[in-house]
Design a protein around this motif. Structure first.
Motif, short mmCIF file in Angstrom:
data_model
loop_
_atom_site.label_atom_id
_atom_site.label_comp_id
_atom_site.label_asym_id
_atom_site.label_seq_id
_atom_site.Cartn_x
_atom_site.Cartn_y
_atom_site.Cartn_z
N LYS A 131 -13.48 11.23 3.83
CA LYS A 131 -12.42 9.83 3.72
C LYS A 131 -11.17 10.07 3.24
N LEU A 132 -10.66 10.45 1.99
CA LEU A 132 -9.77 11.13 1.68
C LEU A 132 -8.78 11.40 2.30
N TYR B 298 -8.15 1.79 -5.12
CA TYR B 298 -9.07 1.84 -3.64
C TYR B 298 -9.71 3.20 -3.39
N THR B 299 -8.52 4.01 -3.65
CA THR B 299 -8.83 5.72 -3.12
C THR B 299 -9.34 6.54 -3.78
N GLN C 204 -1.62 6.93 -6.14
CA GLN C 204 -2.91 7.57 -5.23
C GLN C 204 -2.84 7.01 -3.60
N TYR D 124 0.68 -1.14 -0.43
CA TYR D 124 -0.10 -0.14 -0.22
C TYR D 124 0.78 1.31 -0.18
N GLY E 170 -2.72 5.32 -0.30
CA GLY E 170 -3.71 3.95 -0.29
C GLY E 170 -3.70 3.06 -1.03
N ASN E 171 -3.37 3.53 -2.09
CA ASN E 171 -3.82 2.08 -3.43
C ASN E 171 -2.65 1.01 -3.03
N ILE F 8 -7.36 8.80 4.68
CA ILE F 8 -6.84 7.45 4.32
C ILE F 8 -5.55 8.20 4.25
N VAL F 9 -5.07 9.95 4.17
CA VAL F 9 -4.17 10.08 4.15
C VAL F 9 -3.66 9.72 5.35
N PHE G 125 -10.42 0.50 4.59
CA PHE G 125 -11.13 0.62 3.59
C PHE G 125 -12.44 -0.21 2.77
#
Length: 228
Positions: A87-88, A77-78, A49, A8, A51-52, A91-92, A119
């Motif tokens: 939500k973005l 995923y992102t 990106q 990830y 989280g991908n 993730i960060v 996720f």
């Protein structure tokens, strides 16, 4: 020397005009850093990106010299959350916590699987509450268990049960949902109290003793949660 793995994306930083240094949390090699050449190409840029999940081929000459990645997308995923700033930001913030709390090249399959669970959580109705428990699990996996159930006390105020922990004759109140885990909660004030409690523990028990600054990404996430 080389290896193949999945990982990830935790972070990326410009290295040259067309390249970046990327950091991944991988299945069998833990946290790993390397150069991605041609990272500014349209195809590769879309993959990168935070989280991908990507398939990684890592090449290096020796353990003391940074190597380079060849990448292929595994799960994007992102982009599923591009229309949701909260939500973005989550993730960060989560990826940055893993970046600063884990050790280079030290694998932990439980942390790797925990990222996958993130996720799933983001698709829950009460995702912020579930994310707070996600953070607590992450802290436990890196060796810092808050153990709220063991240290909390309770009292009744206006016929309502209130939880608190006592330190230096000072009471620090604990949101009920952190103890009574089946409670549903979606108001911003209560959720922020939970996030701040975990953040205080993170800062005092882990970050400051190791001379690490409190991550701006988590502060930005908290600021967005105010507007739920």
């Amino acid at each position: 020397m080389q290896w193949d793995d999945s990982g990830y994306l935790l972070s990326k930083n410009k290295y040259s005009e067309n390249s970046v240094i990327a950091e991944f949390y991988t299945n069998t090699h833990g946290k790993s850093s390397g150069i991605i050449f041609g990272a500014t190409s349209k195809k590769t840029k879309n993959y990168l990106q935070i989280g991908n999940k990507l398939h990684l081929n890592y090449n290096y000459k020796n353990d003391n010299q940074i190597g380079y990645f060849k990448i292929e997308i595994d799960k994007a995923y992102t982009p599923n959350f591009f229309d949701n700033n909260k939500k973005l930001s989550c993730i960060v913030s989560a990826m940055n916590l893993i970046k600063i709390l884990t050790v280079e090249s030290q694998s932990n399959i439980n942390i790797y699987n925990l990222i996958d669970q993130l996720f799933l959580i983001l698709n829950h109705d009460y995702w912020v509450k579930d994310y707070i428990f996600w953070e607590l699990k992450l802290l436990e996996l890196v060796g810092y268990n808050l153990n709220l159930d063991k240290i909390v006390q309770s009292e009744f105020i206006n016929n309502q049960k209130i939880y608190f922990v006592k330190s230096n004759n000072e009471k620090k109140y604990v949101p009920n949902f952190l103890i009574e885990k089946d409670l549903e909660v979606d108001d911003a004030k209560t959720l922020l109290s939970g996030l701040k409690l975990v953040g205080d523990f993170l800062d005092k028990s882990i970050l400051k003793p190791n001379n690490i600054n409190y991550p701006n990404s988590r502060l930005e996430f908290l600021n967005l949660i105010k507007w739920i």
